[in-house]
Design a protein around this motif. Sequence first.
Motif, short mmCIF file in Angstrom:
data_model
loop_
_atom_site.label_atom_id
_atom_site.label_comp_id
_atom_site.label_asym_id
_atom_site.label_seq_id
_atom_site.Cartn_x
_atom_site.Cartn_y
_atom_site.Cartn_z
N ASP A 46 -8.16 6.15 0.61
CA ASP A 46 -8.09 7.35 -0.78
C ASP A 46 -8.92 8.65 -0.89
O ASP A 46 -10.07 8.66 -0.64
N ARG A 55 -3.05 9.19 0.66
CA ARG A 55 -3.45 8.20 1.35
C ARG A 55 -3.41 8.21 2.40
O ARG A 55 -1.72 8.49 3.18
N SER A 95 -6.00 3.72 -10.27
CA SER A 95 -6.34 4.85 -9.05
C SER A 95 -7.91 5.49 -9.92
O SER A 95 -8.48 6.53 -9.98
N TYR A 123 0.78 -1.12 0.14
CA TYR A 123 0.31 -0.24 -0.25
C TYR A 123 0.71 1.33 -0.09
O TYR A 123 0.31 2.39 -0.30
#
Length: 416
Positions: A149, A125, A22, A15
């Motif tokens: 996000d 994030r 995205s 991550y």
Amino acid sequence: MGRRRKAEEQPLSEYWKPPADSNLKDGVGEAVACVATTFEFDAGFFEAELLPRFLGLRFDHTENERTFIIEREEALATTRVGVLVDVAKFDPRQTTLQWDQLPIQVPKGIQHAKLTLLVWERLARLIVSSANLTRRGYRRNRELFAALDFFDGPDSAPLRLLRDALDFIDTLCGWSRALPATTQRIRETAEQVRTRVRRWSNSPQDFRPRERPRVGLIVGHPATASGSARSVLSQVMQMWLPRRVVELTVMTPFVGQQSNGEDVVLDGMRNLPMARDAKGWLIVPEAPASESAERRIVSMPWRFGQCWKKRFRENSRVVLVPPYIEEVDERPRDLHAKAILIQGDHHDLLMIGSSNFTPHGMGVGAFNCEANLVFEDWAGAKQEGLALEDRLGLPVPWDSAVGVDEVAWQEPDQAP
């Protein structure tokens, strides 16, 4: 309760990579800033395993290490990076001055939050977890984490969460023991992120009052020069009341010491309305025992077990998670995750993050710096096929639970 489920999620370190899916028209862009907080810290692991992922670098074994380091240094020259670590865990093995390490000295407590903010040009994030920035935290322990996000679009997480995280970073800077210029760089980085997201006019600012599912950031810390202390437990209670509790689950590797036969954290929950037959599930690490041992061992005070039993009577259950589980683990893994799950008649709440079920962790008369995410949903509702109880990722069956008096309670080391 739900059945045993083996988690299939990506490792936490993945991550740190810029998301490839995205759905942003021009992608997430170049790395801009990284600010992370941790209790224990391994600077070598951070530099070798996490920073390259964030920066979008990949070590090619056909090239030499010197070339890779040069690429990393060039990327860091245009990126703001800082790690806020407890003063007692500062790691002097840092090999480059292209990023900052700030020792945080919390009055009468520790910097225990595990919060990471990764910012690229068009996406930010937020990761909140139970894992320290160490190899053990990221590779061996059983941990819990969540990643949110933020971007300029209607499907972004609400920006209030991001702003709350930036405010918490500012609060921690008040206890920094780094050089003033170093601390100021982190403050400026937080302000630059605020400026960037102000331009994201298509993002939701907050959840609607009755919107479910929803998530909030709960932080804990001592009193500051300009504000009062913040108790994690008080905030959770405020979010839940006046609903009644049907089941309460606590996952923790540590508990506090009991006073006058009472556990102060459990006692702090006394105002929670309980169903007559409310169940209490305590999920804890199982300590090693000899083959001749008659009972399984929990490294927690006997008095705590009795307090748990007193609260839930015949409905008090203990779920022991051993270091090694066949068909699940490749090697021994210690339970380090922390969570509180409250289930009611129509509403469920799950908190995950850094707070142990201790006075310092929950902010009951003592305060660490802690960071947690709290998820709320309608009772039994599933998101992506999972209810909140499934998010615990319990690696053993719920029906393996035993009674309080069926385990041996063993005094542990001092808990954070």
